[in-house]
Design an enzyme around this catalytic site. Structure first.
Site, PDB file in Angstrom:
ATOM      1  CG  ASN A 185       0.707   7.136  10.538  1.00 27.84           C
ATOM      2  OD1 ASN A 185       1.796   7.591  11.415  1.00 27.84           O
ATOM      3  ND2 ASN A 185       1.167   6.620   9.433  1.00 27.84           N
TER       4      ASN A 185
ATOM      5  CE  LYS B 114       0.677   9.002   6.776  1.00 30.30           C
ATOM      6  NZ  LYS B 114       0.456   8.730   5.282  1.00 30.30           N
TER       7      LYS B 114
ATOM      8  CG  HIS C   9       3.481   3.692   7.111  1.00 29.94           C
ATOM      9  ND1 HIS C   9       3.613   4.589   6.023  1.00 29.94           N
ATOM     10  CD2 HIS C   9       1.985   4.072   7.394  1.00 29.94           C
ATOM     11  CE1 HIS C   9       2.587   5.363   5.639  1.00 29.94           C
ATOM     12  NE2 HIS C   9       1.424   4.913   6.625  1.00 29.94           N
TER      13      HIS C   9
ATOM     14  CD  GLU D 153       3.990   7.934   4.449  1.00 31.18           C
ATOM     15  OE1 GLU D 153       4.072   8.183   5.736  1.00 31.18           O
ATOM     16  OE2 GLU D 153       2.697   8.056   3.920  1.00 31.18           O
TER      17      GLU D 153
ATOM     18  CD  GLU E 278      -1.948   2.481   6.163  1.00 28.41           C
ATOM     19  OE1 GLU E 278      -2.701   3.245   6.728  1.00 28.41           O
ATOM     20  OE2 GLU E 278      -0.752   2.672   6.219  1.00 28.41           O
TER      21      GLU E 278
ATOM     22  N   GLY F 179      -2.323   9.146   1.325  1.00 28.11           N
ATOM     23  CA  GLY F 179      -2.107  10.521   0.974  1.00 28.11           C
ATOM     24  C   GLY F 179      -2.334  11.087  -0.341  1.00 28.11           C
TER      25      GLY F 179
ATOM     26  CB  SER G 188      -7.466   8.879   1.014  1.00 23.68           C
ATOM     27  OG  SER G 188      -6.263   9.180   0.497  1.00 23.68           O
TER      28      SER G 188
HETATM   29  P1  PGA Z   1      -3.525   9.191   4.903  1.00 23.90           P
HETATM   30  O1  PGA Z   1      -2.602   8.084   5.579  1.00 23.90           O
HETATM   31  O2  PGA Z   1      -4.835   8.792   5.753  1.00 23.90           O
HETATM   32  O3  PGA Z   1      -3.295  10.527   4.904  1.00 23.90           O
HETATM   33  O4  PGA Z   1      -3.826   8.583   3.498  1.00 23.90           O
HETATM   34  C1  PGA Z   1      -2.794   6.972   6.028  1.00 23.90           C
HETATM   35  C2  PGA Z   1      -1.490   6.242   6.413  1.00 23.90           C
HETATM   36  O5  PGA Z   1      -0.560   6.467   5.583  1.00 23.90           O
HETATM   37  O6  PGA Z   1      -1.622   5.554   7.648  1.00 23.90           O
END
Ligand code: PGA
Length: 252
Positions: free
Chosen positions: A9, A11, A95, A97, A167, A173, A213
């Site tokens: 992903n 982003k 997601h 976010e 998640e 992140g 992460s």
């Molecule tokens: P990250 O993001 O691996 O940077 O924690 C995962 C995601 O948001 O899908």
């Protein structure tokens, strides 16, 4: 029985020219690694380039969202037909976010999921608890409720095209990863919920990824867990070597 899926992903990262270079670098690195499906989800403007660059390889391309209406006065949104026409096969929906910063709710997530499935996409449905919910001990209730609401009116037949990405929001992140045990346990709760609303067959077959992460260092341990069938990877998906190491962990 559930297929392992390793999905990146990106982003809001990567321009079209960076996309082309990335996919061309990644192609030989993941060639023939067929114990998992490999997906890169990219910003809308990169998708046509990504599809073109990935042609003839085992890398599939996905979008990071899609709107539920077919067309019309929805400034800034992108429809299923637009993504279909450029050859995009997957779409991330819900997601955290989108939920945190753009007002996405279980209701709009459900509308997007249904529209994307009707259009023939494979959907990566994201859900997970925030830190306060985990600390309050209500993680199981939260993910179970999200699973039910986000998949409302989705048939068992259509569920075959759904991947769930668990998640935990506190792990995205942040460098904080759920322990393999936490990931396994909560993916298991989601699987049990699928068994309740669909069937034990559907529960066995659905791909449930862990995201938050996941990286080249911790992927093997997370992927070894029974209920974890892959990963949705943010930060580490921006580096071909790191993303490949995760694909390798899924192919070990
Ligand atoms: P990250 O993001 O691996 O940077 O924690 C995962 C995601 O948001 O899908």
């Amino acid at each position: 029985m559930a297929r392992t899926v390793i999905a990146g992903n990106w982003k809001m990262n990567m321009t079209p020219s960076e996309t082309k270079a990335f996919i061309e670098t990644l192609k030989p690195m993941v060639a023939g690694k067929d114990k998992c499906d490999i997906v890169i989800c990219a910003p809308y403007v990169d998708l046509a380039t990504a599809v073109e660059a990935a042609k003839g390889s085992n890398i599939k391309i996905g979008a990071e969202n899609v709107h539920f209406e077919a067309k019309g006065a929805y400034t800034g949104e992108v429809s299923c037909a637009m993504l279909k026409e450029i050859g995009c096969e997957y779409v991330i929906i819900g997601h955290s976010e989108r939920r945190q910063y753009f007002g996405e709710t279980d209701t709009t997530v459900n509308l997007r999921v249904k529209a994307a499935l009707a259009a023939g996409f494979k959907v990566i449905l994201c859900l997970g608890e925030v830190k306060e919910q985990r600390l309050a001990g209500i993680t199981d209730e939260v993910v179970s409720m999200q699973t039910k609401l986000d998949l409302a009116e989705v048939s068992e037949d259509d569920l075959k095209n759904v991947i769930i990405a668990y998640e935990p929001v506190w792990a995205i992140g942040t460098g904080l990863t759920a322990t393999p045990e936490q990931a396994d346990e909560t993916c298991g709760v989601i699987r049990d919920t699928i068994a309740v609303i669909y069937s034990s067959k559907a529960a066995k077959e659905i791909t449930i990824q862990y995201g938050g992460s996941m990286n080249d260092k911790n992927a093997a341990e997370l992927l070894a867990k029974k209920n974890v069938n892959g990963g949705l990877i943010g930060g580490a998906s921006l580096v071909p070597e790191k993303f490949t190491a995760i694909v390798d962990a899924a192919n070990a």
